[in-house]
Scaffold this motif. Structure first.
Motif, mmCIF file in Angstrom:
data_model
loop_
_atom_site.group_PDB
_atom_site.id
_atom_site.type_symbol
_atom_site.label_atom_id
_atom_site.label_comp_id
_atom_site.label_asym_id
_atom_site.label_seq_id
_atom_site.Cartn_x
_atom_site.Cartn_y
_atom_site.Cartn_z
ATOM 1 N N ALA A 138 -7.569 14.558 -17.849
ATOM 2 C CA ALA A 138 -7.026 13.216 -18.095
ATOM 3 C C ALA A 138 -5.707 12.953 -17.371
ATOM 4 C CB ALA A 138 -6.886 12.976 -19.599
ATOM 5 N N PRO A 139 -4.722 13.871 -17.405
ATOM 6 C CA PRO A 139 -3.465 13.585 -16.687
ATOM 7 C C PRO A 139 -3.671 13.363 -15.193
ATOM 8 C CG PRO A 139 -3.155 15.389 -18.236
ATOM 9 C CD PRO A 139 -4.628 15.130 -18.176
ATOM 10 N N GLU A 140 -4.508 14.199 -14.591
ATOM 11 C CA GLU A 140 -4.784 14.070 -13.154
ATOM 12 C C GLU A 140 -5.440 12.728 -12.848
ATOM 13 O OE1 GLU A 140 -7.796 16.126 -9.876
ATOM 14 O OE2 GLU A 140 -7.323 17.191 -11.734
ATOM 15 N N LYS A 141 -6.424 12.340 -13.660
ATOM 16 C CA LYS A 141 -7.136 11.083 -13.430
ATOM 17 C C LYS A 141 -6.213 9.872 -13.614
ATOM 18 C CE LYS A 141 -11.185 12.627 -12.337
ATOM 19 N NZ LYS A 141 -11.657 12.433 -10.941
ATOM 20 N N LEU A 142 -5.342 9.924 -14.606
ATOM 21 C CA LEU A 142 -4.400 8.821 -14.807
ATOM 22 C C LEU A 142 -3.456 8.716 -13.622
ATOM 23 C CD1 LEU A 142 -3.167 6.544 -16.427
ATOM 24 C CD2 LEU A 142 -1.832 8.239 -17.708
ATOM 25 N N ALA A 145 -5.186 7.030 -10.787
ATOM 26 C CA ALA A 145 -5.352 5.598 -11.052
ATOM 27 C C ALA A 145 -4.049 4.838 -10.842
ATOM 28 C CB ALA A 145 -5.879 5.386 -12.467
ATOM 29 N N LEU A 146 -2.947 5.405 -11.281
ATOM 30 C CA LEU A 146 -1.651 4.742 -11.129
ATOM 31 C C LEU A 146 -1.260 4.629 -9.653
ATOM 32 C CD1 LEU A 146 0.282 6.383 -14.103
ATOM 33 C CD2 LEU A 146 -0.528 4.015 -13.950
ATOM 34 N N LYS A 147 -1.495 5.679 -8.883
ATOM 35 C CA LYS A 147 -1.192 5.638 -7.446
ATOM 36 C C LYS A 147 -2.041 4.577 -6.751
ATOM 37 C CE LYS A 147 0.115 10.520 -7.208
ATOM 38 N NZ LYS A 147 -0.338 11.894 -6.805
ATOM 39 N N ALA A 148 -3.315 4.503 -7.113
ATOM 40 C CA ALA A 148 -4.203 3.502 -6.514
ATOM 41 C C ALA A 148 -3.748 2.089 -6.854
ATOM 42 C CB ALA A 148 -5.637 3.727 -6.985
ATOM 43 N N GLN A 149 -3.260 1.910 -8.072
ATOM 44 C CA GLN A 149 -2.782 0.592 -8.486
ATOM 45 C C GLN A 149 -1.545 0.190 -7.695
ATOM 46 O OE1 GLN A 149 -2.576 0.334 -12.715
ATOM 47 N NE2 GLN A 149 -2.139 -1.855 -12.744
ATOM 48 N N LEU A 150 -0.651 1.132 -7.453
ATOM 49 C CA LEU A 150 0.552 0.841 -6.664
ATOM 50 C C LEU A 150 0.189 0.496 -5.216
ATOM 51 C CD1 LEU A 150 3.011 3.630 -7.885
ATOM 52 C CD2 LEU A 150 3.213 1.172 -8.308
ATOM 53 N N ALA A 151 -0.869 1.105 -4.698
ATOM 54 C CA ALA A 151 -1.259 0.890 -3.301
ATOM 55 C C ALA A 151 -2.097 -0.371 -3.109
ATOM 56 C CB ALA A 151 -2.049 2.104 -2.802
#
Length: 286
Positions: A138-142, A145-151
């Motif tokens: 879960a931590p890795e997946k979150l 997801a957060l990096k993708a959202q920033l990009a």
């Protein structure tokens, strides 16, 4: 292929959704839910073959002609489940059936498991439960997801100089489809832009999920189902070869039907649509 279909808009308290309406006013109520990055045209072949039903085939939020969610909002499966419930409320449908393909089938299972008193029957096409993930990941997946959202602000949708190019791209996409199916989906899914055409869908739909249900979570929703379930598995689709699906279905009182064809067998051609309709026609009318 010709069928009487009405275009409708549903002004929900939080968003406006578009839909195709099929069948007589006194038909049994059914909400039809399409797959990821598809639209209401997913049911263009199948719905006209299901006589006696009042079918509302939605464009999910962010898809087709439906509105995109507000800035900062998300496209999680349970958000879609709430949208479906809100549509039923607006239509005045206390109890109704769900006809779902792929992601639409997954949303159907989640909603029916969570609110069994509202769902009369489930007709599922090559979809059952979401991709799962265990707690240790879960931590890795979150983080992903957060990096993708920033990009995302720097990400651009593809622009096709001609509709045929977009159709060809859709034929090869996730859940590959026939040319006729791609043309139907593109008819509703494309919009003109400078330089050609691009997809209407919200770019946020391609973001990775920040959190996935565990296998135990997913199985709990299937166990919670109380209504009759009819599941079509495409022999060349996404579920038939998954051993995990067989395990989930083990001991469950579902009617499971394996049919030749790919993931979009209900849309790829007329024989596939008729084969699916032959299974669901009487089931949804009972």
């Amino acid at each position: 292929m010709t069928a009487k279909v009405e275009e409708i808009r549903l002004n929900l308290p939080h968003i406006e959704l578009a839909a195709h309406l099929f069948g007589p006013e006194d038909g049994k109520p059914v909400l039809a839910l399409h797959g990821w990055l598809d639209n209401a045209m997913s049911f263009a072949r199948l719905a006209p073959k299901l006589d006696g039903l009042r079918i509302v085939a939605l464009d999910f939020a962010g898809h087709g002609h439906s509105a995109h969610r507000a800035a900062g909002a998300s496209y999680l499966l349970w958000d879609y489940a709430y949208d479906v419930l809100a549509v039923a409320e607006q239509l005045g449908w206390e109890r109704f059936s769900l006809l779902g393909h792929s992601m639409g089938a997954i949303v159907s299972v989640l909603l029916a498991g969570a609110m069994p008193e509202r769902i009369e029957r489930l007709a599922l096409i090559d979809g059952l439960v979401p991709f799962t993930g265990e707690a240790d990941k879960a931590p890795e997946k979150l983080g992903e997801a957060l990096k993708a959202q920033l990009a995302l602000p720097n990400k651009r949708k593809p622009v096709y100089e001609a509709i045929d190019r977009a159709v060809e791209a859709r034929m090869k996409g996730v859940g590959a489809v026939s040319r006729e199916a791609a043309e139907l989906l593109a008819r509703r899914g494309l919009m003109p832009v400078p330089g050609g055409f691009t997809w209407r869908s919200d770019a946020r739909l391609t973001l990775p999920s920040p959190l996935r249900l565990t296998r135990a979570h997913a199985f709990a929703f299937v166990q919670a189902l109380q209504c009759p379930v009819s599941l079509v598995l495409a022999q060349g689709g996404m579920l038939a070869a998954e051993p995990g699906v067989r395990k989930i279905l083990e001991g469950r009182p579902f009617a499971v039907h394996e049919l030749p064809g790919g993931h979009h067998l209900h849309l790829d051609d007329e024989p596939g649509a008729e084969a699916v309709a032959a299974i669901f026609r009487s089931f949804l009318l009972e």
